[in-house]
Design a protein around this motif. Structure first.
Motif, PDB file in Angstrom:
ATOM      1  N   ASP A 244     -70.622  11.157  25.471  1.00  6.64           N
ATOM      2  CA  ASP A 244     -71.851  10.469  25.851  1.00  6.64           C
ATOM      3  C   ASP A 244     -73.069  11.379  25.695  1.00  6.64           C
ATOM      4  OD1 ASP A 244     -70.477   8.162  26.426  1.00  6.64           O
ATOM      5  OD2 ASP A 244     -70.477   8.463  28.611  1.00  6.64           O
ATOM      6  N   ALA A 245     -72.884  12.669  25.986  1.00  7.90           N
ATOM      7  CA  ALA A 245     -74.008  13.607  25.874  1.00  7.90           C
ATOM      8  C   ALA A 245     -74.535  13.706  24.449  1.00  7.90           C
ATOM      9  CB  ALA A 245     -73.572  14.989  26.366  1.00  7.90           C
ATOM     10  N   LEU A 246     -73.701  13.360  23.477  1.00 10.55           N
ATOM     11  CA  LEU A 246     -74.083  13.463  22.069  1.00 10.55           C
ATOM     12  C   LEU A 246     -74.779  12.214  21.545  1.00 10.55           C
ATOM     13  CD1 LEU A 246     -70.810  15.094  20.661  1.00 10.55           C
ATOM     14  CD2 LEU A 246     -72.960  16.249  21.240  1.00 10.55           C
ATOM     15  N   SER A 247     -75.013  11.239  22.415  1.00 18.27           N
ATOM     16  CA  SER A 247     -75.588   9.972  21.952  1.00 18.27           C
ATOM     17  C   SER A 247     -76.939  10.164  21.266  1.00 18.27           C
ATOM     18  CB  SER A 247     -75.731   8.997  23.121  1.00 18.27           C
ATOM     19  OG  SER A 247     -76.583   9.527  24.128  1.00 18.27           O
ATOM     20  N   VAL A 248     -77.686  11.191  21.642  1.00 15.50           N
ATOM     21  CA  VAL A 248     -79.007  11.434  21.035  1.00 15.50           C
ATOM     22  C   VAL A 248     -78.892  11.780  19.551  1.00 15.50           C
ATOM     23  CG1 VAL A 248     -80.116  12.112  23.188  1.00 15.50           C
ATOM     24  CG2 VAL A 248     -78.958  13.851  21.801  1.00 15.50           C
ATOM     25  N   TYR A 249     -77.699  12.187  19.121  1.00 16.35           N
ATOM     26  CA  TYR A 249     -77.509  12.571  17.714  1.00 16.35           C
ATOM     27  C   TYR A 249     -76.876  11.465  16.875  1.00 16.35           C
ATOM     28  CZ  TYR A 249     -78.406  17.169  19.695  1.00 16.35           C
ATOM     29  OH  TYR A 249     -78.977  18.233  20.359  1.00 16.35           O
ATOM     30  N   GLY A 250     -76.515  10.347  17.510  1.00  9.85           N
ATOM     31  CA  GLY A 250     -75.955   9.226  16.776  1.00  9.85           C
ATOM     32  C   GLY A 250     -74.674   9.584  16.039  1.00  9.85           C
ATOM     33  N   GLU A 251     -74.501   8.996  14.865  1.00 12.72           N
ATOM     34  CA  GLU A 251     -73.286   9.178  14.085  1.00 12.72           C
ATOM     35  C   GLU A 251     -73.143  10.585  13.521  1.00 12.72           C
ATOM     36  OE1 GLU A 251     -70.692   7.081  13.800  1.00 12.72           O
ATOM     37  OE2 GLU A 251     -71.815   5.991  15.336  1.00 12.72           O
ATOM     38  N   LYS A 252     -74.237  11.320  13.461  1.00 13.78           N
ATOM     39  CA  LYS A 252     -74.162  12.698  12.947  1.00 13.78           C
ATOM     40  C   LYS A 252     -73.212  13.562  13.768  1.00 13.78           C
ATOM     41  CE  LYS A 252     -78.469  13.936  13.089  1.00 13.78           C
ATOM     42  NZ  LYS A 252     -79.658  14.811  12.927  1.00 13.78           N
ATOM     43  N   ALA A 253     -73.013  13.192  15.026  1.00 14.59           N
ATOM     44  CA  ALA A 253     -72.196  14.008  15.926  1.00 14.59           C
ATOM     45  C   ALA A 253     -70.763  13.519  16.040  1.00 14.59           C
ATOM     46  CB  ALA A 253     -72.838  14.050  17.308  1.00 14.59           C
ATOM     47  N   GLU A 254     -70.330  12.611  15.170  1.00 10.25           N
ATOM     48  CA  GLU A 254     -68.996  12.042  15.299  1.00 10.25           C
ATOM     49  C   GLU A 254     -67.897  13.098  15.209  1.00 10.25           C
ATOM     50  OE1 GLU A 254     -66.001   9.560  16.133  1.00 10.25           O
ATOM     51  OE2 GLU A 254     -68.151   9.243  16.439  1.00 10.25           O
ATOM     52  N   THR A 255     -68.074  14.087  14.357  1.00 10.64           N
ATOM     53  CA  THR A 255     -67.049  15.136  14.240  1.00 10.64           C
ATOM     54  C   THR A 255     -66.921  15.919  15.540  1.00 10.64           C
ATOM     55  OG1 THR A 255     -67.550  15.329  11.886  1.00 10.64           O
ATOM     56  CG2 THR A 255     -66.259  17.096  12.861  1.00 10.64           C
ATOM     57  N   LEU A 256     -68.031  16.155  16.222  1.00 11.55           N
ATOM     58  CA  LEU A 256     -67.980  16.830  17.519  1.00 11.55           C
ATOM     59  C   LEU A 256     -67.281  15.958  18.561  1.00 11.55           C
ATOM     60  CD1 LEU A 256     -71.512  18.503  17.691  1.00 11.55           C
ATOM     61  CD2 LEU A 256     -69.304  19.673  17.524  1.00 11.55           C
ATOM     62  N   ARG A 257     -67.470  14.654  18.474  1.00  8.58           N
ATOM     63  CA  ARG A 257     -66.750  13.751  19.392  1.00  8.58           C
ATOM     64  C   ARG A 257     -65.244  13.821  19.129  1.00  8.58           C
ATOM     65  NH1 ARG A 257     -71.070  10.416  17.627  1.00  8.58           N
ATOM     66  NH2 ARG A 257     -72.712  10.272  19.205  1.00  8.58           N
ATOM     67  N   GLN A 258     -64.880  13.850  17.863  1.00 12.11           N
ATOM     68  CA  GLN A 258     -63.463  13.940  17.519  1.00 12.11           C
ATOM     69  C   GLN A 258     -62.870  15.265  18.020  1.00 12.11           C
ATOM     70  OE1 GLN A 258     -63.024  13.281  13.311  1.00 12.11           O
ATOM     71  NE2 GLN A 258     -64.022  11.277  13.388  1.00 12.11           N
ATOM     72  N   ALA A 259     -63.658  16.324  17.950  1.00  8.97           N
ATOM     73  CA  ALA A 259     -63.189  17.626  18.453  1.00  8.97           C
ATOM     74  C   ALA A 259     -62.914  17.560  19.944  1.00  8.97           C
ATOM     75  CB  ALA A 259     -64.225  18.704  18.154  1.00  8.97           C
ATOM     76  N   ALA A 260     -63.775  16.860  20.686  1.00  5.11           N
ATOM     77  CA  ALA A 260     -63.572  16.722  22.129  1.00  5.11           C
ATOM     78  C   ALA A 260     -62.276  15.965  22.423  1.00  5.11           C
ATOM     79  CB  ALA A 260     -64.770  16.010  22.749  1.00  5.11           C
ATOM     80  N   ARG A 261     -62.018  14.930  21.663  1.00  2.81           N
ATOM     81  CA  ARG A 261     -60.780  14.167  21.865  1.00  2.81           C
ATOM     82  C   ARG A 261     -59.553  15.011  21.511  1.00  2.81           C
ATOM     83  NH1 ARG A 261     -64.043  10.194  18.729  1.00  2.81           N
ATOM     84  NH2 ARG A 261     -65.279   9.060  20.271  1.00  2.81           N
ATOM     85  N   PHE A 262     -59.694  15.823  20.487  1.00  4.31           N
ATOM     86  CA  PHE A 262     -58.589  16.704  20.094  1.00  4.31           C
ATOM     87  C   PHE A 262     -58.212  17.668  21.215  1.00  4.31           C
ATOM     88  CE2 PHE A 262     -57.897  21.134  18.768  1.00  4.31           C
ATOM     89  CZ  PHE A 262     -56.619  21.033  18.259  1.00  4.31           C
ATOM     90  N   VAL A 263     -59.214  18.169  21.921  1.00  2.89           N
ATOM     91  CA  VAL A 263     -58.986  19.187  22.948  1.00  2.89           C
ATOM     92  C   VAL A 263     -57.967  18.748  23.986  1.00  2.89           C
ATOM     93  CG1 VAL A 263     -60.127  20.155  24.996  1.00  2.89           C
ATOM     94  CG2 VAL A 263     -61.094  20.540  22.740  1.00  2.89           C
ATOM     95  N   ILE A 264     -57.971  17.466  24.342  1.00  2.86           N
ATOM     96  CA  ILE A 264     -57.033  17.018  25.375  1.00  2.86           C
ATOM     97  C   ILE A 264     -55.775  16.377  24.785  1.00  2.86           C
ATOM     98  CG2 ILE A 264     -58.783  16.788  27.139  1.00  2.86           C
ATOM     99  CD1 ILE A 264     -58.690  13.728  26.661  1.00  2.86           C
ATOM    100  N   SER A 265     -55.667  16.310  23.470  1.00  4.05           N
ATOM    101  CA  SER A 265     -54.461  15.753  22.856  1.00  4.05           C
ATOM    102  C   SER A 265     -53.604  16.834  22.181  1.00  4.05           C
ATOM    103  CB  SER A 265     -54.833  14.692  21.830  1.00  4.05           C
ATOM    104  OG  SER A 265     -55.555  15.260  20.760  1.00  4.05           O
ATOM    105  N   ARG A 266     -54.121  18.069  22.145  1.00  7.67           N
ATOM    106  CA  ARG A 266     -53.436  19.152  21.437  1.00  7.67           C
ATOM    107  C   ARG A 266     -52.129  19.517  22.135  1.00  7.67           C
ATOM    108  NH1 ARG A 266     -55.056  24.129  24.115  1.00  7.67           N
ATOM    109  NH2 ARG A 266     -56.487  23.540  25.790  1.00  7.67           N
ATOM    110  N   ARG A 267     -51.220  20.090  21.375  1.00  6.49           N
ATOM    111  CA  ARG A 267     -49.936  20.534  21.915  1.00  6.49           C
ATOM    112  C   ARG A 267     -49.827  22.061  21.921  1.00  6.49           C
ATOM    113  NH1 ARG A 267     -49.689  16.758  24.732  1.00  6.49           N
ATOM    114  NH2 ARG A 267     -48.004  17.959  25.629  1.00  6.49           N
ATOM    115  N   ASN A 268     -50.911  22.735  21.600  1.00  5.81           N
ATOM    116  CA  ASN A 268     -50.914  24.210  21.656  1.00  5.81           C
ATOM    117  C   ASN A 268     -52.280  24.725  22.019  1.00  5.81           C
ATOM    118  OD1 ASN A 268     -52.473  24.090  19.301  1.00  5.81           O
ATOM    119  ND2 ASN A 268     -50.713  24.493  17.968  1.00  5.81           N
TER     120      ASN A 268
END
Length: 268
Positions: A244-268
Motif C-alpha cells: 500500500d505504501a507504494l501506491s504513489v508509484y503506481g505500476e512502476k513499483a510492481e516488482t517491489l510489491r512482488q519482492a514483498a510477497r516473496f519475502v513471506i513465501s520463501r523457503r530459505n
C-alpha cells in the motif's frame, strides 16, 4: 598495489562470505533507483555496498562470541572454514569496503554523502548493531522480551538495512523517502517474522543454516508470542501495508510489491 599472501587470505574469506545470498537488499537498491529513472549501473555501487555490509554482519554474528553458528548459506561459516581471526578481519574489511563502494555511487555529491551517512546510521548503534546488542542482552536478562520489545529490537537488527536499501533510490534522486521508508520498515519486520517461522518449520538443508535454535534457547520470538498462524497473519498484514505504501508509484513499483510477497513465501 598487490596484496600480500596473508592479505589475500582475508580477501578470499571476504569473497566466500558474500557468495550464496539472496541479494534482497541489493535488489531493493536497484529497484528503488529504477523508480526514479536511475540506471542499474549508476546504482550498482550502492547495491554492492549493502551486500558487503550485510555479509560482514553475518560473519560476525556467526562467531562463537555471538550466535556460534557452524552453517551459513548452506556452507561452513567463515570462522569454521578458516578461523576466528580471519573471520573477524574479513568482516572488518567488508564493512570498510561497503563505505568505499557507497561513495562510488553515480549521483550528485550531496546525495552520495547522504547515502554514506544514512548507511552508517543504519549499520551502527541506532540500527543494526544496536539491535544486535539488544538481542544479546535479552539472553541474560531472565525474562523474555515483550512483543513490543522484539519489534523494536528487530527494527534495528534486521529492519534498518532493509529500510535503507528500499529508500536508497529516493536518496540518490534527491526525492522524498517517506513512502519507500514505510515500505522498507514493513518489509523488514515481515522478513524477520518469516525468519522466525522458518526457524520452526524450515528444513536446515533448504534454509542453509541451523533451525530450531530459538525454541531450544527459550528465546522470545514473533512465533512464541503470536503462535505460528498468528505470526504468518502478521507478516501477511505487513506485506499488505508495504504494498500500500507504494501506491504513489503506481505500476512502476510492481516488482517491489512482488519482492514483498516473496519475502513471506520463501523457503530459505
Amino acid at each position: 598495489m598487490a596484496l600480500h599472501e596473508t592479505e589475500s587470505e582475508v580477501a578470499r574469506a571476504m569473497l566466500y562470505a558474500v557468495q550464496g545470498g539472496k541479494g534482497l537488499r541489493a535488489f531493493l537498491v536497484i529497484e528503488s533507483a529504477r523508480l526514479f529513472g536511475i540506471a542499474r549501473t549508476h546504482a550498482a555501487p550502492a547495491a554492492a555496498a549493502i551486500e558487503a555490509l550485510h555479509s560482514y554482519s553475518l560473519v560476525h554474528d556467526d562467531l562463537p562470541c555471538m550466535d556460534d553458528d557452524d552453517l551459513r548459506r548452506g556452507k561452513p561459516t567463515v570462522h569454521r572454514q578458516w578461523d576466528e581471526t580471519v573471520a573477524v578481519l574479513a568482516g572488518d574489511a567488508l564493512q570498510a569496503l561497503a563505505f568505499e563502494l557507497v561513495l562510488q555511487t553515480v549521483c550528485p555529491a550531496e546525495q552520495r554523502i547522504l547515502l554514506g551517512r544514512s548507511l552508517a546510521d543504519a549499520a551502527g548503534v541506532r540500527g543494526m548493531v544496536g539491535g544486535q546488542m539488544r538481542d544479546i542482552a535479552a539472553e541474560s536478562r531472565g525474562a523474555p522480551l515483550s512483543l513490543d520489545e522484539i519489534t523494536a529490537l528487530q527494527a534495528g537488527k534486521t529492519g534498518a538495512l532493509i529500510s535503507w536499501s528500499a529508500a536508497a533510490g529516493a536518496v540518490m534522486a534527491g526525492e522524498d523517502q517517506v513512502a519507500l521508508r514505510r515500505y522498507g520498515d514493513c518489509l523488514g519486520l515481515a522478513f524477520q517474522i518469516a525468519d522466525d517461522v522458518l526457524d520452526v518449520e524450515g528444513d536446515a538443508a533448504a534454509v542453509g543454516k541451523a533451525v530450531g535454535k530459538d525454541a531450544g534457547r527459550g528465546k522470545a520470538t514473533f512465533v512464541s508470542h503470536l503462535g505460528l498462524d498468528g505470526a504468518k497473519r502478521r507478516a501477511s498484514d505487513l506485506v499488505a501495508e508495504a504494498c500500500d505504501a507504494l501506491s504513489v508509484y503506481g505500476e512502476k513499483a510492481e516488482t517491489l510489491r512482488q519482492a514483498a510477497r516473496f519475502v513471506i513465501s520463501r523457503r530459505n
